[in-house]
Design an enzyme around this catalytic site. Structure first.
Site, PDB file in Angstrom:
ATOM      1  N   ASP A 146      30.546  18.337  47.421  1.00 18.61           N
ATOM      2  CA  ASP A 146      30.703  17.631  46.140  1.00 18.61           C
ATOM      3  C   ASP A 146      31.235  18.547  45.026  1.00 18.61           C
ATOM      4  O   ASP A 146      31.538  19.727  45.263  1.00 18.61           O
ATOM      5  CB  ASP A 146      29.346  16.995  45.782  1.00 18.61           C
ATOM      6  CG  ASP A 146      29.495  15.633  45.135  1.00 18.61           C
ATOM      7  OD1 ASP A 146      30.553  15.352  44.549  1.00 18.61           O
ATOM      8  OD2 ASP A 146      28.534  14.837  45.197  1.00 18.61           O
ATOM      9  N   ASP A 214      32.658   7.113  42.299  1.00 19.04           N
ATOM     10  CA  ASP A 214      31.723   6.442  43.205  1.00 19.04           C
ATOM     11  C   ASP A 214      31.935   4.929  43.292  1.00 19.04           C
ATOM     12  O   ASP A 214      32.116   4.249  42.284  1.00 19.04           O
ATOM     13  CB  ASP A 214      30.286   6.713  42.774  1.00 19.04           C
ATOM     14  CG  ASP A 214      29.886   8.152  43.065  1.00 19.04           C
ATOM     15  OD1 ASP A 214      30.765   8.949  43.458  1.00 19.04           O
ATOM     16  OD2 ASP A 214      28.701   8.473  42.895  1.00 19.04           O
TER      17      ASP A 214
HETATM   18  C1  GAL Z   1      28.464  12.003  43.811  1.00 19.13           C
HETATM   19  C2  GAL Z   1      29.204  11.560  45.047  1.00 19.13           C
HETATM   20  C3  GAL Z   1      28.345  10.516  45.742  1.00 19.13           C
HETATM   21  C4  GAL Z   1      27.002  11.109  46.088  1.00 19.13           C
HETATM   22  C5  GAL Z   1      26.340  11.679  44.846  1.00 19.13           C
HETATM   23  C6  GAL Z   1      25.080  12.453  45.169  1.00 19.13           C
HETATM   24  O1  GAL Z   1      29.201  12.974  43.172  1.00 19.13           O
HETATM   25  O2  GAL Z   1      30.451  11.063  44.710  1.00 19.13           O
HETATM   26  O3  GAL Z   1      29.000  10.048  46.887  1.00 19.13           O
HETATM   27  O4  GAL Z   1      27.169  12.117  47.051  1.00 19.13           O
HETATM   28  O5  GAL Z   1      27.213  12.554  44.147  1.00 19.13           O
HETATM   29  O6  GAL Z   1      24.478  12.969  44.024  1.00 19.13           O
END
Ligand code: GAL
Length: 439
Positions: A146, A214
């Site tokens: 991430d 997301d």
């Molecule tokens: C976001 C990501 C999500 C999930 C989340 C967890 O940045 O895009 O898919 O992994 O973090 O905190």
């Protein structure tokens, strides 16, 4: 001279997509985030894994079970290691992945290219090799990576690319260390939300890259992702996949976080578009409560086998935007309507109705680059699983609101003689004696 050679070599290497033997096809599996976010433990997750098996979805190909954010303690050990949260994983992480493996899964985990994960747990910046070793020792062979809590530019003095390259380097180093570990190289799934056009460069570093922020379990979010994907559909192939984000299929009536409101048709469109665009397909719903409709969507083997085509790596791409939008018009509410591509099993068409009411949709076979003009095709419907007779030229479908039509066409020989016009394209169509038929 030596430095010149190295330079040339470097340039050659930097353009090639990564192929270290893993991740040729889009990953199929289960991911914890869309349904549980941080609220899970090993018992809850093993119940999900067993449900994947029970519903026949492991057999259908969903072979990965992936932990997303929030599995660790907030602080590293005195030696700097990530510590699995003993309240969530009382048996330990190794025991957890062993159980997954005995059920038939491969295991995936999550970290971050910054100081912390998005949920505030330790990120791997500056700990790349150490964390990779931890994840490997726990039995994981897939890493979602991430983009939260990133260091200042004057500290890294490199771009998003550079932060991800650090983990790629650690993976390569680990894979080349003798004696080689018996585990395959870690698969790397980049998650920088499409910030810096990862579809252009990320295949050098990993096997997939998120292209948007997301996902959410409602139609406007799906339409917006499909719209973004329509402009980069050609940037995906074996070993390198645009990841349209984890599936929301099934997240209705209180399931999922947040819980959603997708209709059956919207969920079908979601799954169809993700699969035919060759995205990884990661289930993100509570399968212990899944309806027969949810299981039928996720288990559509006609569509899964196109997603997993071992010979054709390309995704479907739009050939006409249709709807109210002119071709190539960015419209987050009305993505491209008409898509086509090839597969080992025939020519594929997808028609998406992004309007709020049922619509007649029509296209000419020869609008698809993959169709041989002058031939008739048998139509197989990838949702009704029926053969619907042969067509010459025009195909018409009735598509429900926010629904999809997905068709597989197979060549059934030449058209009847004399069908006009004689060429699919108007210009330059010529009689055998050299006289123009058109122009
Ligand atoms: C976001 C990501 C999500 C999930 C989340 C967890 O940045 O895009 O898919 O992994 O973090 O905190």
């Amino acid at each position: 001279m030596r430095s010149q050679v190295l330079c040339i070599l470097g340039a050659a290497i930097s353009v090639a997509a990564l192929n270290n033997g893993v991740g040729k096809l889009p990953a199929l599996g289960y991911n914890t985030w869309n349904v549980f976010q941080c609220d899970y433990n090993e018992t809850v997750l093993l119940a999900q894994a067993k449900s994947v098996v029970k519903h026949g979805l492991l057999k259908a190909g969903y072979e990965w079970f992936m932990l997303d954010d929030c599995y660790s303690l907030k602080n590293r050990s005195a030696k700097g290691e990530i510590i699995a949260d003993p309240a969530k994983f009382p048996s330990g992480m190794k025991a957890f992945t062993s159980q997954l493996k005995s059920l038939g899964f491969k295991a995936g985990i999550y970290s971050d290219s910054g100081y912390k994960t998005c949920g505030g747990f330790p990120g791997s910046y500056g700990h790349e090799a150490q964390d990779l070793a931890t994840f490997t020792s726990w039995g994981f062979t897939y890493l979602k990576y991430d983009n939260c809590y990133i260091p200042f530019d004057n500290i890294t003095q490199e771009n998003v690319y550079g932060r991800y390259e650090r983990m790629r380097a650690a993976i390569e180093e680990a894979a080349s260390t003798k004696p080689r570990s018996s585990a395959p190289p870690m698969q790397l799934a980049l998650c920088e939300w499409g910030w810096q056009q990862p579809w252009i460069w990320a295949s050098r570093l990993g096997q997939s890259w998120r292209s948007t922020g997301d996902i959410r379990p409602w139609w406007s979010a799906l339409a917006s992702i499909i719209n973004s994907a329509s402009f980069i559909a050609s940037h995906t192939n074996f070993y390198g996949r645009t990841d349209l984000d984890m599936l929301e299929v099934g997240n209705v009536g209180g399931i999922g976080t947040p819980s959603g409101n997708l209709t059956f048709d919207e969920a079908k469109t979601h799954f169809t578009a993700w699969a035919l665009l060759k995205s990884p397909l990661l289930i993100g719903t509570d399968l212990t409560q899944a309806t027969a409709e949810t299981v039928a969507i996720l288990g559509n083997e006609d569509i899964l086998r196109i997603n997993q085509d071992p010979n054709v790596g390309e995704a479907l791409a739009p050939f006409r935007w249709g709807g109210n939008a002119a071709d190539w018009t960015f419209d987050a509410r009305r993505p491209a309507s008409y898509w086509t591509g090839n597969s080992s099993y025939g020519v594929v068409f997808m028609a998406i109705n992004s309007e709020d009411e049922v619509k007649e949709m029509a296209f000419n076979l020869t609008e698809s680059w993959a169709v041989r003009a002058g031939r008739v095709y048998e139509v197989y419907d990838l949702w009704s699983h029926t053969r619907n007779g042969t067509v010459a030229r025009e195909v018409k479908v009735t598509v429900p609101a926010h629904g999809v039509s997905a068709l597989l066409l197979s060549d059934k020989g030449p058209e009847k003689a004399g069908m006009e016009p004689y060429c699919a394209g108007w210009w330059q169509c010529t009689w055998a004696n050299g006289t123009y038929y058109s122009n």
